[in-house]
Design an enzyme around this catalytic site. Structure first.
Site, PDB file in Angstrom:
ATOM      1  N   THR A  20      34.006  38.540  41.939  1.00 45.37           N
ATOM      2  CA  THR A  20      34.949  38.981  40.917  1.00 45.37           C
ATOM      3  C   THR A  20      36.071  37.974  40.774  1.00 45.37           C
ATOM      4  O   THR A  20      36.252  37.089  41.611  1.00 45.37           O
ATOM      5  CB  THR A  20      35.582  40.335  41.275  1.00 45.37           C
ATOM      6  OG1 THR A  20      36.575  40.139  42.296  1.00 45.37           O
ATOM      7  CG2 THR A  20      34.553  41.331  41.750  1.00 45.37           C
ATOM      8  N   ASP A  21      36.849  38.145  39.752  1.00 42.24           N
ATOM      9  CA  ASP A  21      38.123  37.454  39.681  1.00 42.24           C
ATOM     10  C   ASP A  21      39.179  38.369  40.312  1.00 42.24           C
ATOM     11  O   ASP A  21      38.883  39.450  40.821  1.00 42.24           O
ATOM     12  CB  ASP A  21      38.460  37.099  38.224  1.00 42.24           C
ATOM     13  CG  ASP A  21      39.379  35.888  38.110  1.00 42.24           C
ATOM     14  OD1 ASP A  21      40.114  35.594  39.074  1.00 42.24           O
ATOM     15  OD2 ASP A  21      39.373  35.226  37.057  1.00 42.24           O
ATOM     16  N   TRP A  22      40.408  37.942  40.245  1.00 46.91           N
ATOM     17  CA  TRP A  22      41.533  38.536  40.966  1.00 46.91           C
ATOM     18  C   TRP A  22      41.703  40.031  40.674  1.00 46.91           C
ATOM     19  O   TRP A  22      41.985  40.407  39.542  1.00 46.91           O
ATOM     20  CB  TRP A  22      42.798  37.774  40.593  1.00 46.91           C
ATOM     21  CG  TRP A  22      44.011  38.028  41.401  1.00 46.91           C
ATOM     22  CD1 TRP A  22      45.009  38.918  41.128  1.00 46.91           C
ATOM     23  CD2 TRP A  22      44.391  37.360  42.606  1.00 46.91           C
ATOM     24  NE1 TRP A  22      45.986  38.848  42.080  1.00 46.91           N
ATOM     25  CE2 TRP A  22      45.636  37.890  43.009  1.00 46.91           C
ATOM     26  CE3 TRP A  22      43.803  36.372  43.390  1.00 46.91           C
ATOM     27  CZ2 TRP A  22      46.301  37.453  44.161  1.00 46.91           C
ATOM     28  CZ3 TRP A  22      44.468  35.932  44.528  1.00 46.91           C
ATOM     29  CH2 TRP A  22      45.708  36.475  44.905  1.00 46.91           C
TER      30      TRP A  22
END
Length: 722
Positions: free
Chosen positions: A274-276
């Site tokens: 995932t991203d942040w």
């Protein structure tokens, strides 16, 4: 098939072990509260020993020096020895245009400038050096390259893209992947790449970062998917997912995009991260999950392998509960963890998890600076040069005295942009002391007495928006553009250049001296009100550590500019049209039943770029071989008075198709260097697939019919019979 090592680990691991492996936390979680670099032993033990975390990322606040990386990573490695299976930690970092989170690393132009170079080998070499310096820092996973296609110039990550063309993004992204990964991830020279951000991230309807996109699937597959398809073929090990949503479905929740398209259609076998904080945002932001726990269930079942949580262990706990409740299968867990452990094995972490002295020897070699300079040189794009204002007079005629002004004239941040020793890139104290501003490079070239400048490092300083009123000078060089920014903090509502800079240029024109604009910017800011009166305009993008020198070399002719625009430079904020628009996009009806086709009218078109010499195309020849292969040959000659580079581009145009065709599509490009009077035959190989498109059934097809192939003003028609 998993290796014996990975399979053995999976067979022995508990659900808790596996959930931990799927968890990635930021470095802040293991550091002392009041320190950017000091490890908190008990916090580290909690993360690794008790929570069984599989990955850590990032820095706290700013880049670290090499001894600090040694200390932090050494302590992380040491604590893994207390875990049951001693599984090494996979550390990830954003080395976006150089190892920018290590002090004194070499920084290359951002992708937008590399796109202007049209030189895939240049991109590959920059990635190779970035890999060397990242691995020398002790880190083996790099969250790059960005494969997003830059069709929305308001978007604050535009500078991280290779531009608006799908083909360029795929070619250069693949070159970067090969540069990062090489032939052997275990080698001390390589790092795992991460293609991002899958999918459609760069086309938000609002222009703001991490906001919704509405992209018909036919366009999604035509424009935004091909770079990822090329990256999978190039062998990228990992992929990062788009933080936003497409057509109302967050990508982190889309089993269609994450499993059916990515895994089954594209055949990607690597790790999806995932991203942040993006899983919990399925609950807090996108509102498709009623609880954070449900968000974990949705994302993991959709196809997420690792969650960048990043500030807590909630993901780990929820995942353990979901598996025990039967809401997430252990088979899905094994699939994800198998990919994570496989990557760790490929990177050599099981055999050699600690520091690598042989890798350290690859940091900061003197040749890197020269290669960064060459990359910056090749990115320089001359947009305007009225009456041959540039290059400025050389030594025989005597150098001119220059009035240098503008907020980018004495500023490091605008040269570098995002991901430059800090996230936002706007803290000059963290740049290497040797890094020059444009003023520094100009003074080095001419001497202090030849440069009049009052500009200051601080972007907002009033000194940067007025002209000095002392001294005699021959020419005005205005350094305009944008201060650095990264992600959402760089969001804007209007592409128009800062009014203070517009006013500064208008004041400069009143001097009756030639005025040269140097644009240091991550996206095309509107310059329409000041473009006409400028004598010359140099687009420098974000040229980074050697950018100031490259700019000055270009102004004085030591570097003959050969870059060409990787995007259509708009004239109006409300008129954003890419070069590969449809015929009907250009229809204008100024009065009823009166039509003309002049709707594509940017300030400067895609592919535009001037030189200090001239080139001529001739003898375009096309031969059709077996299996629908095309051989396209064109002669290019330097007809001017200076040696220089020329970007040769081959476009195609489909006369008629079942889906309305684009006016033209870029199919091949090559950058060639020619001495005065020299000529060369440039050859391109093409196949039927290069003339294909996505049809109404979402299939890629090449339909029989007539096509034009174009190089410059030369056009040849061919017939494809199918």
């Amino acid at each position: 098939m998993l290796s014996p090592t990975v399979q053995s680990l999976l067979d022995r691991m508990s659900i808790e072990d596996k959930a931990g492996q799927m968890t990635q936390v930021t470095i802040n979680l293991i550091l002392e509260e009041d320190s950017n670099t000091e490890v908190h032993k008990e916090k580290l033990r909690e993360a690794i020993v008790f929570k069984r975390v599989g990955s850590i990322l990032n820095v706290k606040n700013h880049a670290y020096d090499l001894p600090t990386w040694d200390s932090i990573l050494g302590q992380i490695h040491q604590i893994t020895q207390e875990t049951p299976y001693q599984v090494p930690i996979l550390f990830g970092i954003d080395s976006i245009h150089g190892a920018g989170y290590t002090q004194n690393a070499t920084m290359f132009p951002h992708n937008i400038g590399m796109g202007a170079s049209r030189n895939d080998e240049l991109v590959k070499r920059a990635a190779e050096i970035t890999a060397l310096e990242t691995r020398a820092s002790g880190i083996r996973w790099n969250f790059d390259p960005v494969l997003d296609v830059g069709r929305q110039p308001l978007w604050s990550r535009f500078e991280e893209t290779f531009g608006e063309d799908t083909y360029i993004c795929g070619k250069m992204g693949s070159a970067a992947i090969k540069g990062y990964e090489g032939d052997d991830l275990a080698s001390e020279k390589n790092v795992a790449s991460c293609m991002k951000h899958y999918l459609g991230y760069s086309h938000p309807i609002s222009g703001k970062d991490r906001t919704p996109a509405y992209i018909p699937e036919i366009q999604l597959r035509e424009l935004f998917l091909p770079p990822f398809e090329a990256a999978v073929e190039a062998g990228s090990s990992t992929i990062m997912i788009n933080s936003g949503e497409i057509n109302g479905v967050p990508v982190h929740a889309s089993s269609y995009l994450l499993t059916k398209v990515l895994r089954e259609e594209l055949g990607f076998e690597g790790l999806a991260v995932t991203d942040w904080e993006d899983i919990v945002r399925l609950h807090t932001r996108h509102k498709v999950a009623s609880t954070p726990k449900e968000a974990v269930k949705i994302a993991v079942n959709a196809g997420i392998d690792m969650s960048m949580t990043p500030f807590d262990y909630d993901f780990t706990g929820y995942l353990i509960e979901l598996v025990k409740e039967g809401e997430v299968s252990e088979e899905r867990l094994n699939e994800a963890v198998g990919r994570i452990l496989t990557l760790k094995e490929q990177l050599g972490l099981f055999k050699s998890p600690g520091l690598e002295p042989e890798a350290r020897a690859n940091f900061g070699l003197g040749s890197y600076k020269q290669e960064a300079l060459e990359a910056a040189r090749q990115s320089m794009t001359l947009l305007k040069n009225q009456d041959a204002t540039l290059p400025l007079d050389g030594p025989l005629a005597g150098y001119p005295r220059i009035l240098l002004a503008g907020p980018a004239a004495n500023n490091l941040s605008s040269l570098h942009g995002s991901w430059s020793f800090t996230w936002q890139g706007h803290e000059p104290e963290h740049y290497p002391q040797s890094t020059q501003t444009i003023k520094d490079a100009l003074v080095e070239k001419l001497g202090q007495d030849q440069v009049i400048c009052q500009s200051e490092e601080e972007w907002e300083s009033p000194q940067n928006y007025t002209l000095p009123h002392e001294g005699q000078y021959d020419v005005v060089v205005l350094c305009l553009g944008e201060n650095s920014y990264a992600e959402s903090p760089g969001s804007i509502n209007d592409l128009m250049l800062d009014p203070r800079q517009i006013q500064l240029a208008q004041e400069a024109y009143l001097t009756q001296k030639p005025v040269i604009l140097v644009l240091c910017q991550g996206r095309p800011r509107i310059i329409r009100p000041i473009e006409e009166s400028a004598s010359a305009i140099l687009q420098a993008y974000r040229p980074s550590s050697q950018g100031a020198k490259a700019i000055v070399e270009t102004l004085f002719g030591d570097n003959n500019p050969g870059g060409v625009l990787p995007f259509s430079y708009p004239k109006w904020s409300g008129d954003i049209m890419p070069y590969d628009h449809k015929f009907a996009d250009t229809i204008q009806e100024p009065e009823p039943n009166v039509y003309f086709y002049e709707g594509y009218s940017p300030q400067y078109p895609f592919g535009h770029g001037l030189s200090y010499t001239s080139f001529e195309y001739s003898d375009l020849r096309i031969t059709q071989g077996p299996q629908d292969q095309l051989n396209v040959v064109v002669t290019v000659k330097n007809t001017g008075t200076k040696d220089g580079s020329k970007v040769v581009e081959l476009y195609s145009r489909d006369h008629f198709a079942s889906i309305t065709p684009a006016v033209r599509k870029l199919r091949r490009y090559e950058r060639v260097f020619l001495k005065v009077g020299e000529w060369i035959e440039v050859q391109f190989e093409m196949g039927a697939k290069d003339l294909s498109f996505i049809n109404s059934e979402l299939k890629r097809v090449t339909e029989p019919g007539d096509f034009d192939l174009m190089v410059g003003d030369l056009v040849q028609s061919i017939r494809y019979s199918g």
